[in-house]
Design an enzyme around this catalytic site. Structure first.
Site, PDB file in Angstrom:
ATOM      1  N   ASP A 277       0.851  -1.093   0.088  1.00  0.00           N
ATOM      2  CA  ASP A 277      -0.371  -0.086  -0.246  1.00  0.00           C
ATOM      3  C   ASP A 277       1.165   1.238   0.313  1.00  0.00           C
ATOM      4  O   ASP A 277       0.123   2.375  -0.843  1.00  0.00           O
ATOM      5  CB  ASP A 277      -1.097  -0.298   1.274  1.00  0.00           C
ATOM      6  CG  ASP A 277      -2.202  -1.303   0.979  1.00  0.00           C
ATOM      7  OD1 ASP A 277      -2.280  -1.621   0.132  1.00  0.00           O
ATOM      8  OD2 ASP A 277      -2.826  -1.404   2.255  1.00  0.00           O
TER       9      ASP A 277
ATOM     10  N   TYR B 175      -9.800  -0.643   2.905  1.00  0.00           N
ATOM     11  CA  TYR B 175      -9.139  -1.028   4.335  1.00  0.00           C
ATOM     12  C   TYR B 175      -9.356   0.163   5.053  1.00  0.00           C
ATOM     13  O   TYR B 175      -8.249   1.363   4.382  1.00  0.00           O
ATOM     14  CB  TYR B 175      -7.789  -1.754   4.278  1.00  0.00           C
ATOM     15  CG  TYR B 175      -8.027  -3.140   4.767  1.00  0.00           C
ATOM     16  CD1 TYR B 175      -7.868  -3.966   4.379  1.00  0.00           C
ATOM     17  CD2 TYR B 175      -8.209  -3.487   5.984  1.00  0.00           C
ATOM     18  CE1 TYR B 175      -8.156  -5.534   5.258  1.00  0.00           C
ATOM     19  CE2 TYR B 175      -8.274  -4.798   6.857  1.00  0.00           C
ATOM     20  CZ  TYR B 175      -7.990  -5.562   6.109  1.00  0.00           C
ATOM     21  OH  TYR B 175      -8.064  -6.790   6.649  1.00  0.00           O
TER      22      TYR B 175
END
Length: 702
Positions: free
Chosen positions: A332, A416
């Site tokens: 990420d 998320y």
């Protein structure tokens, strides 16, 4: 990595341009971003179109910055350090990816390198929206969606994922899109949880041609077989927003009130620099596109502890071995960036108490400054009892409550959320905490499988790991440090240890760079130590120990692309010799990467790391075996790494914290209790007193 050096036009060696005094560690200002972009664009024909991936501070070389910081703290003359910008960009709609260094003081491009084939830049917000549009407007995709026979008015959603790597026709920069739909029964609800409605259609988008180049169909059984889309049986919705819940009515308000304000002080340095002081702590806060929050020059009571602290990398590998899920491994930070994904933290929602917000300036894909408001919140919190002792002979209790300073940022990565915080306390300790929440990544399924859990009818949440790498550049009372580890071992039975209860603690020096692991059976604890500075009480070297939780390391095998790419995920600790620019444990560019330029590669140089300038990468993580309770939104999973002083102080550094008193705490008694005699809390004892002539006698205090 580089395949050619773009030739730069000749410029005379002009002097420094005048500028407002800016600290060398302050993030770039909006004007500096604009200036850097203009200098890059001057290198090309006027109509050239650019796609900017990162425009951020090029941090000064450590050899230049350390003398500057020491002079700053000692009141000496600070050397001149020129401001530079790092720029990563594409020539738009091509695969020509470049990185450049721009000297903002001398107004010149010092380097401009086109990177090699297979090196890809991260995604950006504008690109992701464009990829969503390309996927959903493609005629082939629309034809496949039509086969599902969805109700009229149903909204279909595309979640673009970085394509990943498997070595099969994956050289070009692509996105793998996973399609969902919002609740067809509530089409006006834009916040409908589309992860409750995964579809079997997965378009692949090429970022150069801006076209769908392939449409994958997702396996929904227990093997690799797939089938074309068929009319869909629509499950019920599963919503997480408050308006869809029968909310509890017995939760009373909880106010965090600091009537005299906060105990910390934030000082602005120029437009973007921030210095924070709290309870003997001092540090600078930076913010950039990739790492988000960065702490520099961390000191306690004027003593140097850490030069730089930041989350270096993270990877979320998934467990489904079938195409295309086998490529799902989200980096990420490298694939997108903690800075660009940072939330605007709303007052009273993400932090409580007396809050101070910090904003930042990053860049858009067109190179314009992008103001990002409230990306960091700073607040204090009560952390329970810090230390306490009750003298049972007198009934006297000394108690101090622990207060913590929280420096927090929250990022949203599609489904998320990660709540990331540096937490400081009054005992000279620092903790880095991650709370994982949000919505699990879902896919359609017809059957239960051993690599995931059905969390909603027809919805599979695949098991996955969250593995983080925290980069620590230590300066424990100076920059020449070493890494050691302690272990506790039982003594063998002997005449000296006849009952077999004795044990000792041994110490091992890590001499060369490498990867190392915890051993909970031996209570292995790693410490960063300065062997040249001794504790005045016991003569031992001053240290900070690393308190990291054990976790299951990367499960993908050593021949997998996951393992090759996630160079940090196979050991609890990596230690390397310091080299400028080695910041990212998974490598500088993780998008469809192949590995070979991350912390494992650096550690394999086998360099001496004894009493020198070293860097420690601490890995921690979660094995997320999914469960029904994780849906439609998961409760926070909390993990943390702590750094605690060992023989660094001459006593408990929190002894001078004022005691906890009711007049300040103002706690309220909710119900009367029977008052008991003081003897219940005052346990009499026996004491021995030495007399005038040296005799000892005992007397009961009853």
């Amino acid at each position: 990595m580089s395949i050619d050096q773009v030739s730069l036009p000749h410029r005379p060696n002009v002097g420094l341009t005048s500028r407002v005094s800016t600290h060398p560690l302050s993030p770039l200002t909006a004007a500096e971003i604009t200036n850097a972009v203009q200098l890059i664009q001057n290198l090309y024909p006027k109509r050239t179109r650019f796609q900017y991936k990162a425009i951020t501070l090029q941090e000064p070389k450590k050899a230049d910055l350390v003398p500057y910081l020491e002079a700053e703290h000692n009141g000496g003359k600070r050397p001149t350090i020129e401001r530079r910008a790092f720029i990563a960009y594409y020539i738009r709609n091509t695969d020509k990816f470049h990185e450049a260094i721009v000297n903002l003081d001398r107004q010149r491009v010092e380097s401009n390198v086109r990177l090699g084939r297979g090196v890809h830049g991260p995604g950006d917000a504008e690109e992701i929206i464009l990829v969503e549009k390309i996927a959903l407007e493609d005629e082939g995709v629309q034809a496949e969606i039509a086969k599902l026979k969805l109700p009229e008015g149903t909204a279909v959603i595309s979640d673009p994922w970085i394509y990943g790597s498997d070595g099969v026709n994956d050289e070009e920069r692509m996105y793998q899109c996973f399609l969902y739909m919002r609740d067809p029964g509530d089409p006006s609800n834009l916040d409908s949880n589309h992860y409750a409605f995964p579809l079997t259609i997965s378009p692949v988008v090429d970022t150069v041609t801006a076209k769908v180049i392939r449409i994958d169909f997702l396996p929904t059984g227990s093997d690799h077989s797939v089938k074309e889309p068929q009319p869909l049986s629509i499950p019920p919705p599963s919503e997480y927003t408050p308006e869809h819940q029968d909310l509890r009515t017995d939760v009373k308000p909880l106010h965090v009130i600091q009537p005299e304000g906060a105990s910390f002080k934030v000082t602005e340095v120029g437009e973007t620099g921030r210095v924070l002081e709290w309870q003997k702590w001092f540090f600078r806060i930076g913010f950039n596109q990739r790492e988000g929050m960065v702490l520099y020059d961390v000191r306690y009571d004027d003593r140097n502890i850490f030069y730089r602290m930041a989350l270096s990398d993270m990877v979320i590998p998934y467990s489904d071995p079938r195409h295309p899920f086998h490529k799902k491994a989200a980096f990420d930070l490298g694939d997108a960036g903690a800075g660009v994904m940072a939330n605007n933290l709303k007052l009273g929602c993400d932090c409580l108490g007396s809050i101070h917000y910090l904003s930042a300036v990053l860049n858009t894909d067109k190179g314009d400054p992008w103001p990002m408001e409230n990306v960091i919140c700073i607040h204090e919190q009560d952390a329970g009892i810090g230390w306490k002792h009750t003298n049972y002979r007198t009934g006297t209790a000394a108690v101090v409550r622990s207060r913590e300073l929280v420096v927090q940022s929250i990022i949203t990565v599609a489904n998320y959320e990660y709540i990331m915080a540096f937490i400081f306390n009054q005992a000279g300790e620092v903790k880095y905490e991650v709370r994982a929440t949000g919505i699990v990544s879902t896919q359609p399924t017809d059957v239960e499988v051993p690599w995931g859990t059905i969390v909603h009818p027809g919805v599979l949440a695949t098991h996955h790991q969250h593995i983080f790498s925290l980069r620590i550049d230590p300066a424990i009372d100076g920059h020449n440090n070493r890494l050691i580890y302690d272990e506790a071992h039982p003594m063998p039975r002997s005449d000296f240890n006849p009952h077999g209860v004795g044990y000792t603690v041994s110490q091992t020096l890590v001499q060369n760079s490498g990867g190392f692991d915890l051993n909970t059976d031996a209570n292995r604890v790693f410490k960063i130590q300065n062997s040249s500075v001794k504790n005045p009480i016991n003569g031992k070297p001053v240290s900070y120990k690393i308190v990291a939780p054990a976790f299951q390391k990367l499960l993908a095998d050593t021949q997998s692309f996951h393992h090759k790419r996630a160079e940090f995920a196979d050991h609890n600790i990596y230690v390397t010799k310091y080299h400028d620019g080695e910041l990212y444990a998974g490598g500088k560019y993780t998008n469809q990467s192949r590995g070979g330029d991350g912390v494992r590669s650096w550690a394999n140089r086998n360099e001496n790391v004894t009493d020198t300038d070293l860097v420690v990468f601490v890995q921690f993580g979660l094995q997320h075996v999914t469960r029904v309770e994780d849906f439609p939104v998961m409760p926070c999973e909390i993990i943390a790494v702590a750094f605690k002083p060992v023989n660094f102080f001459d006593r408990n550094p929190a002894l001078d914290v004022p005691p906890s008193r009711q007049e300040e705490n103002r706690s309220t008694l909710l119900a009367e209790t029977h008052q008991e005699e003081a003897e219940r809390h005052h346990q009499p004892g026996v004491e021995a007193k030495v007399g005038e002539k040296g005799e000892v006698c005992c007397a009961s205090k009853l």
